[in-house]
Write a protein that holds these residues in place. Structure first.
Motif, PDB file in Angstrom:
ATOM      1  N   TYR A 154      49.512  60.333  29.652  1.00  0.00           N
ATOM      2  CA  TYR A 154      50.768  60.094  28.941  1.00  0.00           C
ATOM      3  C   TYR A 154      51.763  59.407  29.866  1.00  0.00           C
ATOM      4  N   LEU A 155      52.347  58.344  29.375  1.00  0.00           N
ATOM      5  CA  LEU A 155      53.373  57.636  30.129  1.00  0.00           C
ATOM      6  C   LEU A 155      54.649  57.670  29.301  1.00  0.00           C
ATOM      7  N   ASP A 156      55.672  58.314  29.814  1.00  0.00           N
ATOM      8  CA  ASP A 156      56.918  58.412  29.063  1.00  0.00           C
ATOM      9  C   ASP A 156      57.800  57.193  29.327  1.00  0.00           C
ATOM     10  N   SER A 157      58.997  57.219  28.797  1.00  0.00           N
ATOM     11  CA  SER A 157      59.887  56.057  28.876  1.00  0.00           C
ATOM     12  C   SER A 157      60.385  55.771  30.287  1.00  0.00           C
ATOM     13  N   ILE A 158      60.186  56.704  31.200  1.00  0.00           N
ATOM     14  CA  ILE A 158      60.611  56.490  32.587  1.00  0.00           C
ATOM     15  C   ILE A 158      59.634  55.566  33.315  1.00  0.00           C
ATOM     16  N   GLY A 159      58.350  55.657  32.941  1.00  0.00           N
ATOM     17  CA  GLY A 159      57.321  54.851  33.599  1.00  0.00           C
ATOM     18  C   GLY A 159      57.285  53.417  33.085  1.00  0.00           C
ATOM     19  N   CYS A 160      56.604  52.573  33.802  1.00  0.00           N
ATOM     20  CA  CYS A 160      56.477  51.152  33.458  1.00  0.00           C
ATOM     21  C   CYS A 160      55.158  50.949  32.696  1.00  0.00           C
ATOM     22  N   ALA A 161      55.254  50.797  31.381  1.00  0.00           N
ATOM     23  CA  ALA A 161      54.054  50.691  30.552  1.00  0.00           C
ATOM     24  C   ALA A 161      53.236  49.447  30.872  1.00  0.00           C
ATOM     25  N   SER A 162      53.890  48.297  31.036  1.00  0.00           N
ATOM     26  CA  SER A 162      53.114  47.084  31.319  1.00  0.00           C
ATOM     27  C   SER A 162      52.460  47.164  32.701  1.00  0.00           C
ATOM     28  N   CYS A 163      53.082  47.883  33.644  1.00  0.00           N
ATOM     29  CA  CYS A 163      52.454  48.103  34.955  1.00  0.00           C
ATOM     30  C   CYS A 163      51.208  48.984  34.794  1.00  0.00           C
ATOM     31  N   GLU A 164      51.332  49.995  33.953  1.00  0.00           N
ATOM     32  CA  GLU A 164      50.223  50.933  33.742  1.00  0.00           C
ATOM     33  C   GLU A 164      49.039  50.250  33.056  1.00  0.00           C
ATOM     34  N   VAL A 165      49.297  49.252  32.225  1.00  0.00           N
ATOM     35  CA  VAL A 165      48.218  48.510  31.572  1.00  0.00           C
ATOM     36  C   VAL A 165      47.299  47.919  32.631  1.00  0.00           C
ATOM     37  N   GLY A 166      47.865  47.395  33.697  1.00  0.00           N
ATOM     38  CA  GLY A 166      47.080  46.814  34.774  1.00  0.00           C
ATOM     39  C   GLY A 166      46.236  47.822  35.535  1.00  0.00           C
ATOM     40  N   LYS A 167      46.509  49.098  35.341  1.00  0.00           N
ATOM     41  CA  LYS A 167      45.742  50.155  36.023  1.00  0.00           C
ATOM     42  C   LYS A 167      44.698  50.800  35.106  1.00  0.00           C
ATOM     43  N   LEU A 168      44.607  50.371  33.866  1.00  0.00           N
ATOM     44  CA  LEU A 168      43.665  50.992  32.937  1.00  0.00           C
ATOM     45  C   LEU A 168      42.211  50.863  33.399  1.00  0.00           C
ATOM     46  N   TYR A 169      41.900  49.792  34.139  1.00  0.00           N
ATOM     47  CA  TYR A 169      40.521  49.612  34.617  1.00  0.00           C
ATOM     48  C   TYR A 169      40.068  50.789  35.482  1.00  0.00           C
ATOM     49  N   LEU A 170      41.010  51.500  36.097  1.00  0.00           N
ATOM     50  CA  LEU A 170      40.659  52.642  36.943  1.00  0.00           C
ATOM     51  C   LEU A 170      39.968  53.759  36.140  1.00  0.00           C
ATOM     52  N   ILE A 228      48.531  57.579  25.840  1.00  0.00           N
ATOM     53  CA  ILE A 228      49.756  57.496  25.049  1.00  0.00           C
ATOM     54  C   ILE A 228      50.859  56.916  25.927  1.00  0.00           C
ATOM     55  N   PHE A 229      51.380  55.789  25.499  1.00  0.00           N
ATOM     56  CA  PHE A 229      52.494  55.157  26.197  1.00  0.00           C
ATOM     57  C   PHE A 229      53.717  55.262  25.299  1.00  0.00           C
ATOM     58  N   ALA A 230      54.804  55.740  25.854  1.00  0.00           N
ATOM     59  CA  ALA A 230      56.069  55.840  25.125  1.00  0.00           C
ATOM     60  C   ALA A 230      57.121  55.043  25.894  1.00  0.00           C
ATOM     61  N   PRO A 231      57.001  53.710  25.872  1.00  0.00           N
ATOM     62  CA  PRO A 231      57.934  52.900  26.660  1.00  0.00           C
ATOM     63  C   PRO A 231      59.346  52.956  26.084  1.00  0.00           C
ATOM     64  N   ALA A 232      60.310  52.648  26.922  1.00  0.00           N
ATOM     65  CA  ALA A 232      61.689  52.517  26.447  1.00  0.00           C
ATOM     66  C   ALA A 232      61.700  51.436  25.373  1.00  0.00           C
ATOM     67  N   SER A 233      62.568  51.582  24.392  1.00  0.00           N
ATOM     68  CA  SER A 233      62.566  50.668  23.243  1.00  0.00           C
ATOM     69  C   SER A 233      62.688  49.196  23.669  1.00  0.00           C
ATOM     70  N   ALA A 234      63.388  48.927  24.746  1.00  0.00           N
ATOM     71  CA  ALA A 234      63.541  47.551  25.215  1.00  0.00           C
ATOM     72  C   ALA A 234      62.231  46.971  25.759  1.00  0.00           C
ATOM     73  N   HIS A 235      61.244  47.834  26.039  1.00  0.00           N
ATOM     74  CA  HIS A 235      59.994  47.378  26.655  1.00  0.00           C
ATOM     75  C   HIS A 235      58.770  47.525  25.753  1.00  0.00           C
ATOM     76  N   ILE A 236      58.975  47.920  24.506  1.00  0.00           N
ATOM     77  CA  ILE A 236      57.839  48.137  23.596  1.00  0.00           C
ATOM     78  C   ILE A 236      57.060  46.850  23.364  1.00  0.00           C
ATOM     79  N   LYS A 237      57.734  45.791  23.017  1.00  0.00           N
ATOM     80  CA  LYS A 237      57.061  44.514  22.730  1.00  0.00           C
ATOM     81  C   LYS A 237      56.291  44.016  23.957  1.00  0.00           C
ATOM     82  N   GLN A 238      56.889  44.145  25.125  1.00  0.00           N
ATOM     83  CA  GLN A 238      56.244  43.726  26.368  1.00  0.00           C
ATOM     84  C   GLN A 238      54.970  44.538  26.613  1.00  0.00           C
ATOM     85  N   ALA A 239      55.021  45.842  26.369  1.00  0.00           N
ATOM     86  CA  ALA A 239      53.848  46.699  26.562  1.00  0.00           C
ATOM     87  C   ALA A 239      52.748  46.336  25.571  1.00  0.00           C
TER      88      ALA A 239
END
Length: 183
Positions: free
Chosen positions: A67-83, A100-111
């Motif tokens: 789980y990644l909440d709104s504090i974390g960087c969702a698009s950064c975490e995408v790059g780590k999914l291969y792990l 489950i990624f719950a990005p801040a509303s300003a970052h949803i589209k980017q994620a």
């Protein structure tokens, strides 16, 4: 001089003792209630699809939740999914992996765009309204508690990220095979 060293040693001991107690309390709190998945409010996204209103069902399987909440960087975490690929290949028939990624509303589209571009083995649920966190207030806000194994009744049995800690990885295999053989 010796009194100063003794005071420093005492303070360090107190700090470590308090930290251990906090970790134990947080894990006990997580285990006190089942993890609840919101019905029909999360989007399932991968490189092939973007489906709204997806449901993570309680199918009686063990689940590993990351789980990644709104504090974390969702698009950064995408790059780590291969792990997670090796774990999913090895345990995927025994454990459902739920991201489950719950990005801040300003970052949803980017994620979402990052997930669509990334060729992953995973479906990631986007929790646009943060309902997963609101339903599971017993999950601490500290990201160290945002990766956990659930038994077939959605109760936490292991806390920790197996891609970041080899000891947690070993415990995950042990738990999965012990829970599997107990069935």
């Amino acid at each position: 001089m010796k009194i100063t060293q003794l005071i420093i040693l005492l303070l360090v001991s107190c700090f470590l003792s308090c930290k251990y107690r906090t970790v134990k309390e947080n894990i006990t709190k997580m285990q006190s209630r089942e993890i609840v998945f919101p019905d029909g409010v999360m989007r399932a996204v991968d490189h092939n699809r973007d489906t709204s209103l997806c449901i993570v069902g309680n199918n009686g399987h063990m689940k590993f939740v990351h789980y990644l909440d709104s504090i974390g960087c969702a698009s950064c975490e995408v790059g780590k999914l291969y792990l997670w690929n090796d774990l999913i290949k090895e345990l995927g028939s025994k454990v459902d992996f739920v991201f489950i990624f719950a990005p801040a509303s300003a970052h949803i589209k980017q994620a979402i765009n990052a997930l669509k571009a990334y060729k992953s083995l995973h479906v990631v649920y986007i929790d646009e309204s943060g309902v997963f966190g609101r339903l599971n207030t017993h999950i601490p806000q500290d990201f160290h508690y945002h990766s956990f194994l659930l038994d077939s009744t959605n109760r936490v049995t292991l806390v920790g990220n197996p891609t970041a800690n080899e000891d947690v990885r070993k415990l995950l295999y042990e738990k999965v095979f012990n829970l599997q053989s107990a069935r």
